[in-house]
Design a protein around this motif. Structure first.
Motif, PDB file in Angstrom:
ATOM      1  N   TRP A   1     -44.059  30.314  28.800  1.00  0.00           N
ATOM      2  CA  TRP A   1     -44.199  31.511  27.977  1.00  0.00           C
ATOM      3  C   TRP A   1     -45.512  32.192  28.353  1.00  0.00           C
ATOM      4  CZ3 TRP A   1     -39.841  32.694  25.792  1.00  0.00           C
ATOM      5  CH2 TRP A   1     -38.956  31.689  25.383  1.00  0.00           C
ATOM      6  N   GLY A   2     -45.407  33.291  29.116  1.00  0.00           N
ATOM      7  CA  GLY A   2     -46.599  33.939  29.663  1.00  0.00           C
ATOM      8  C   GLY A   2     -47.463  34.637  28.638  1.00  0.00           C
ATOM      9  N   HIS A   3     -46.842  35.113  27.549  1.00  0.00           N
ATOM     10  CA  HIS A   3     -47.592  35.795  26.478  1.00  0.00           C
ATOM     11  C   HIS A   3     -47.228  35.154  25.143  1.00  0.00           C
ATOM     12  CE1 HIS A   3     -47.597  38.758  29.751  1.00  0.00           C
ATOM     13  NE2 HIS A   3     -48.704  39.241  29.227  1.00  0.00           N
ATOM     14  N   ALA A   4     -47.340  33.853  25.077  1.00  0.00           N
ATOM     15  CA  ALA A   4     -46.855  33.110  23.910  1.00  0.00           C
ATOM     16  C   ALA A   4     -47.566  33.505  22.618  1.00  0.00           C
ATOM     17  CB  ALA A   4     -47.023  31.613  24.149  1.00  0.00           C
ATOM     18  N   TYR A   5     -48.867  33.743  22.705  1.00  0.00           N
ATOM     19  CA  TYR A   5     -49.667  33.966  21.508  1.00  0.00           C
ATOM     20  C   TYR A   5     -50.477  35.256  21.617  1.00  0.00           C
ATOM     21  CZ  TYR A   5     -49.179  28.823  21.210  1.00  0.00           C
ATOM     22  OH  TYR A   5     -48.713  27.538  21.184  1.00  0.00           O
ATOM     23  N   VAL A   6     -50.603  35.947  20.495  1.00  0.00           N
ATOM     24  CA  VAL A   6     -51.663  36.939  20.396  1.00  0.00           C
ATOM     25  C   VAL A   6     -52.933  36.171  20.052  1.00  0.00           C
ATOM     26  CG1 VAL A   6     -51.437  37.434  17.918  1.00  0.00           C
ATOM     27  CG2 VAL A   6     -52.259  39.214  19.469  1.00  0.00           C
ATOM     28  N   ASN A   7     -54.067  36.612  20.556  1.00  0.00           N
ATOM     29  CA  ASN A   7     -55.341  35.908  20.337  1.00  0.00           C
ATOM     30  C   ASN A   7     -56.228  36.740  19.418  1.00  0.00           C
ATOM     31  OD1 ASN A   7     -55.193  35.376  23.871  1.00  0.00           O
ATOM     32  ND2 ASN A   7     -54.370  34.026  22.300  1.00  0.00           N
ATOM     33  N   PRO A   8     -56.223  36.462  18.127  1.00  0.00           N
ATOM     34  CA  PRO A   8     -56.997  37.279  17.188  1.00  0.00           C
ATOM     35  C   PRO A   8     -58.505  37.003  17.257  1.00  0.00           C
ATOM     36  CG  PRO A   8     -55.906  35.507  16.014  1.00  0.00           C
ATOM     37  CD  PRO A   8     -55.436  35.419  17.441  1.00  0.00           C
ATOM     38  N   GLN A   9     -59.218  37.876  17.921  1.00  0.00           N
ATOM     39  CA  GLN A   9     -60.664  37.773  18.007  1.00  0.00           C
ATOM     40  C   GLN A   9     -61.291  38.264  16.700  1.00  0.00           C
ATOM     41  OE1 GLN A   9     -58.801  40.092  19.256  1.00  0.00           O
ATOM     42  NE2 GLN A   9     -59.850  42.010  19.664  1.00  0.00           N
ATOM     43  N   PRO A  10     -62.588  38.012  16.466  1.00  0.00           N
ATOM     44  CA  PRO A  10     -63.232  38.534  15.263  1.00  0.00           C
ATOM     45  C   PRO A  10     -63.004  40.030  15.120  1.00  0.00           C
ATOM     46  CG  PRO A  10     -64.682  36.958  16.326  1.00  0.00           C
ATOM     47  CD  PRO A  10     -63.510  37.147  17.249  1.00  0.00           C
ATOM     48  N   GLY A  11     -62.618  40.449  13.908  1.00  0.00           N
ATOM     49  CA  GLY A  11     -62.326  41.852  13.632  1.00  0.00           C
ATOM     50  C   GLY A  11     -60.856  42.198  13.748  1.00  0.00           C
ATOM     51  N   PHE A  12     -60.043  41.299  14.294  1.00  0.00           N
ATOM     52  CA  PHE A  12     -58.616  41.578  14.462  1.00  0.00           C
ATOM     53  C   PHE A  12     -57.930  41.763  13.110  1.00  0.00           C
ATOM     54  CE2 PHE A  12     -54.195  40.210  14.673  1.00  0.00           C
ATOM     55  CZ  PHE A  12     -53.704  40.936  15.747  1.00  0.00           C
TER      56      PHE A  12
ATOM     57  N   LEU B   1     -48.520  40.836  14.803  1.00  0.00           N
ATOM     58  CA  LEU B   1     -49.287  41.604  13.827  1.00  0.00           C
ATOM     59  C   LEU B   1     -49.787  40.725  12.686  1.00  0.00           C
ATOM     60  CD1 LEU B   1     -47.009  44.779  13.716  1.00  0.00           C
ATOM     61  CD2 LEU B   1     -49.221  44.543  14.845  1.00  0.00           C
ATOM     62  N   ASN B   2     -49.192  39.562  12.530  1.00  0.00           N
ATOM     63  CA  ASN B   2     -49.644  38.617  11.517  1.00  0.00           C
ATOM     64  C   ASN B   2     -50.890  37.851  11.969  1.00  0.00           C
ATOM     65  OD1 ASN B   2     -48.911  37.267   8.868  1.00  0.00           O
ATOM     66  ND2 ASN B   2     -49.008  35.482  10.198  1.00  0.00           N
ATOM     67  N   GLY B   3     -51.151  37.841  13.271  1.00  0.00           N
ATOM     68  CA  GLY B   3     -52.275  37.060  13.814  1.00  0.00           C
ATOM     69  C   GLY B   3     -51.803  35.673  14.177  1.00  0.00           C
ATOM     70  N   HIS B   4     -51.664  34.814  13.179  1.00  0.00           N
ATOM     71  CA  HIS B   4     -51.039  33.513  13.404  1.00  0.00           C
ATOM     72  C   HIS B   4     -49.533  33.737  13.371  1.00  0.00           C
ATOM     73  CE1 HIS B   4     -49.332  29.789  11.246  1.00  0.00           C
ATOM     74  NE2 HIS B   4     -49.322  29.555  12.543  1.00  0.00           N
ATOM     75  N   GLN B   5     -48.863  33.525  14.502  1.00  0.00           N
ATOM     76  CA  GLN B   5     -47.442  33.845  14.613  1.00  0.00           C
ATOM     77  C   GLN B   5     -46.585  32.686  14.104  1.00  0.00           C
ATOM     78  OE1 GLN B   5     -48.750  35.427  18.702  1.00  0.00           O
ATOM     79  NE2 GLN B   5     -46.604  35.998  18.581  1.00  0.00           N
ATOM     80  N   HIS B   6     -45.720  32.990  13.154  1.00  0.00           N
ATOM     81  CA  HIS B   6     -44.808  31.983  12.611  1.00  0.00           C
ATOM     82  C   HIS B   6     -43.559  32.679  12.104  1.00  0.00           C
ATOM     83  CE1 HIS B   6     -46.014  33.122   8.455  1.00  0.00           C
ATOM     84  NE2 HIS B   6     -47.207  33.245   8.997  1.00  0.00           N
ATOM     85  N   TRP B   7     -42.529  31.912  11.781  1.00  0.00           N
ATOM     86  CA  TRP B   7     -41.218  32.486  11.498  1.00  0.00           C
ATOM     87  C   TRP B   7     -41.220  33.359  10.252  1.00  0.00           C
ATOM     88  CZ3 TRP B   7     -38.034  31.394   7.234  1.00  0.00           C
ATOM     89  CH2 TRP B   7     -38.431  30.327   6.423  1.00  0.00           C
ATOM     90  N   VAL B   8     -41.965  32.979   9.221  1.00  0.00           N
ATOM     91  CA  VAL B   8     -41.999  33.784   7.997  1.00  0.00           C
ATOM     92  C   VAL B   8     -42.682  35.119   8.273  1.00  0.00           C
ATOM     93  CG1 VAL B   8     -42.759  33.900   5.603  1.00  0.00           C
ATOM     94  CG2 VAL B   8     -42.027  31.713   6.560  1.00  0.00           C
ATOM     95  N   GLY B   9     -43.809  35.079   8.990  1.00  0.00           N
ATOM     96  CA  GLY B   9     -44.497  36.316   9.337  1.00  0.00           C
ATOM     97  C   GLY B   9     -43.640  37.224  10.198  1.00  0.00           C
ATOM     98  N   ALA B  10     -42.865  36.636  11.120  1.00  0.00           N
ATOM     99  CA  ALA B  10     -41.983  37.431  11.974  1.00  0.00           C
ATOM    100  C   ALA B  10     -40.930  38.146  11.144  1.00  0.00           C
ATOM    101  CB  ALA B  10     -41.324  36.532  13.019  1.00  0.00           C
ATOM    102  N   LEU B  11     -40.314  37.434  10.200  1.00  0.00           N
ATOM    103  CA  LEU B  11     -39.300  38.059   9.354  1.00  0.00           C
ATOM    104  C   LEU B  11     -39.906  39.176   8.508  1.00  0.00           C
ATOM    105  CD1 LEU B  11     -37.188  34.999   8.133  1.00  0.00           C
ATOM    106  CD2 LEU B  11     -36.606  36.662   9.884  1.00  0.00           C
TER     107      LEU B  11
END
Length: 626
Positions: free
Chosen positions: A563-574, A602-612
């Motif tokens: 998975w080449g873009h598996a995660y968004v990386n929320p830096q400080p201020g995200f 857009l949730n930062g920490h990506q998970h199924w509830v946030g995706a829905l």
């Protein structure tokens, strides 16, 4: 053949690199009666034809040929990245189709958006989902093997869930599950049913092992690090990190989360808590497997969001309860329930738990003309733009590539649930403030490896089901207690097959956030299947060789899910922005003309509830203007 070549061949033989799952293995699995659904799987030769030097073996069943980001998917996506569709050729095929809503992306968020559309739409309204993989699901897909007559299912990526009654009720998912058990004659072992929690919250149990200097130590947290090579001072720092409830924040409670978002988790551990860097190094791969990169670049609020240690004064400590689970294929259970709800004929069989998880996908039903909701697979959207000024436009043009040809259609509204690394290139009339916000979205890869074992006697001998190490390839692996779903009832016996799963993150402390993601993708994509197969076999020998593990005899097959873009990386201020500028995600959450955004990132920490939730919000924003 010279001496060096002979030694190399002998080494490959000892590691089992000359072993493969064969056509006979596959036929044996069917003939030994692993469920009627298997008779509808692709023919063995079709499965074997999908083996190549980069994708490698991809398993059996409907998800075969779609293990992570495959070469065929990457090839088209990189054409978009490289500017091939900046100017369209004259031979674009107009399908003549007009949809009320087109959803870009058939992962969890996209299916969630379509599900909400179906519940709230007017009778005549139509929706199309455009998905660039061979099957829906995004990172919530499965890997399947047939080993010794047993069907085994593991997760390709997204994994673990807690029961949320309102969502489960809406989708028709049961809230209680059955699991396979060990024979009473065997010694008792504890299992992490989630396949993921042992990295985060359930890492203090007797069957969890830590590999130090070729020695296994069990349950280091339950034993307060006794026997580990850490110094007394380092041990105290670790225990402070884990259990101390000192209050470090002195401001108003309403600003606590904003305060955390002003610093990295490394800064919080080392400057705010005053702990040694060894604590940060221990947490790095955990953070990288959950949010994509290590403590040095990820917002401390991101760590707080996933309940990492250090915030005991400010949050209820997360405990591991029996209502945390994992479907056989990870979170693919949710995507299968969603697709069954929005396109009832998409999965054969009845609208019940065991059929939805076990029965084959009916691909012919997915893009059926006249249906109120359709999903078009192997189609990558490459150019999206309003037909006139965004706020006055009545339509949006959607151009997509499928099987080498470019097509276009019209939509009255668009929900973008593909990642920002794609959307920033496909939307041609995107305003500058959106482009600026998207420039602050950084991404990193992960490699999820499912190893089908003919037996796990070596783990049983060690008394382990979950493992962590500090040198070599990857950092952790585990086996699960299998969930029983109707006829799917794999064994739980040390002398019978099981899947061992490895989550391999890519992080490089000291580099900036963008450089780390780019370097990780380069490393992930530049190696062949055989390169990774060699590394995983070597690592398993290093970890388990003394306990009797033999890669030549014990490994039945390996599936790589890149998975080449598996995660968004929320830096400080995200998450909360600053006084000078809003949070990037808040900008992207606002509707742009007839286009809305609903990816789980857009949730930062990506998970199924946030995706829905993100998919639903984006769908609501579009429906408001239709």
């Amino acid at each position: 053949m010279n001496k060096k070549q002979r030694l190399s061949e002998k080494y490959k033989h000892l590691l089992g690199l000359d072993q493969r799952i064969t056509r006979r293995d596959f036929l044996g699995g069917i003939l030994l009666g692993t469920g009627a659904a298997l008779l509808e799987f692709p023919a063995p030769l079709d499965v074997l034809a999908k083996m190549n030097s980069w994708d490698g073996y991809s398993g059996v069943g409907d998800y075969s040929g779609s293990n992570g980001n495959t070469h065929e998917v990457m090839e088209v996506a990189h054409e978009l990245r490289n500017g091939r569709y900046d100017r369209l050729p004259t031979n674009v095929t107009d399908t003549g189709e007009i949809f009320d809503v087109v959803v870009i992306g058939g992962g969890m968020a996209g299916l969630g958006a379509a599900f909400h559309f179906k519940k709230t739409k007017r009778q005549s309204q139509k929706c199309l989902i455009i998905e660039n993989h061979r099957i829906f699901g995004g990172e919530s897909k499965r890997s399947e093997f047939i080993v010794g007559g047993h069907r085994l299912i593991g997760p390709q990526g997204a994994n673990s869930f807690g029961v949320i009654n309102n969502i489960f009720s809406e989708l028709g998912i049961p809230n209680k599950f059955r699991y396979q058990t060990l024979s009473p004659k065997l010694k008792n072992l504890q299992f992490d049913r989630t396949n993921f929690g042992f990295m985060l919250w359930k890492d203090a149990f007797e069957s969890s092992g830590y590999f130090f200097d070729y020695t296994w130590i069990k349950d280091i947290w339950g034993k307060k690090l006794e026997g580990t090579p850490y110094s007394a001072e380092e041990k105290q720092d670790f225990l402070t990190w884990r259990i101390q409830k000192k209050k470090y924040y002195r401001g108003p409670d309403s600003r606590f989360e904003h305060w955390l978002d002003t610093m990295t988790y490394k800064e919080y551990i080392e400057k705010i808590m005053g702990l040694r860097s060894e604590v940060t190094k221990y947490a790095d791969p955990i953070m990288a497997s959950s949010i994509g990169l290590g403590c040095d670049v990820i917002s401390a609020y991101g760590a707080y969001q996933i309940a990492m240690p250090g915030f005991q004064d400010s949050m209820q400590e997360r405990t591991y309860r029996n209502d945390w689970h994992s479907f056989p294929g990870g979170n693919d259970g949710f995507t299968r329930f969603l697709i069954k709800k929005i396109i009832p004929g998409a999965i054969k069989g009845r609208d019940i738990f065991e059929d939805i998880l076990n029965r084959p996908v009916n691909f012919e039903a997915l893009d059926k003309k006249g249906s109120d909701i359709r999903i078009r697979l192997m189609a990558l959207a490459v150019r999206i733009e309003h037909s006139s000024m965004p706020e006055k436009s009545e339509y949006v043009w959607v151009h997509y590539v499928r099987h080498g040809k470019i097509y276009r259609l019209k939509a009255r509204g668009i929900v973008i649930t593909s990642g920002s690394w794609v959307s920033r290139r496909m939307i041609r009339d995107l305003p500058e403030n959106y482009k600026e916000a998207l420039s602050h979205f950084f991404h990193s890869p992960v490699l999820v490896i499912n190893v089908a074992l003919r037996n796990w006697r070596f783990l049983y001998k060690l008394g382990l089901t979950a493992c962590r190490w500090f040198h070599g390839f990857g950092f952790s692996c585990n086996i699960r207690q299998p969930m029983i779903v109707g006829e799917y009832s794999p064994p739980l016996d040390p002398d019978k097959p099981i899947i061992m799963t490895f989550y391999v993150p890519f992080y490089y402390p000291g580099l900036n956030i963008r450089e780390q993601g780019v370097r990780g993708r380069n490393e992930l994509l530049s190696k062949s299947y055989s390169d990774y197969e060699l590394r995983i076999r070597e690592q398993m020998v290093r970890l388990f060789g003394k306990a009797g593990f033999d890669p030549k005899k014990d490994i039945a097959g390996i599936i790589l899910n890149r998975w080449g873009h598996a995660y968004v990386n929320p830096q400080p201020g995200f998450y909360f922005g600053s006084e000078e500028s809003p949070a990037p995600r808040d900008v992207i959450r606002t509707r742009f003309g007839r286009i809305t955004f609903g990816h789980s990132e857009l949730n930062g920490h990506q998970h199924w509830v946030g995706a829905l939730r993100e998919g639903r919000r984006a769908a609501e924003q579009v429906l408001e203007i239709l």
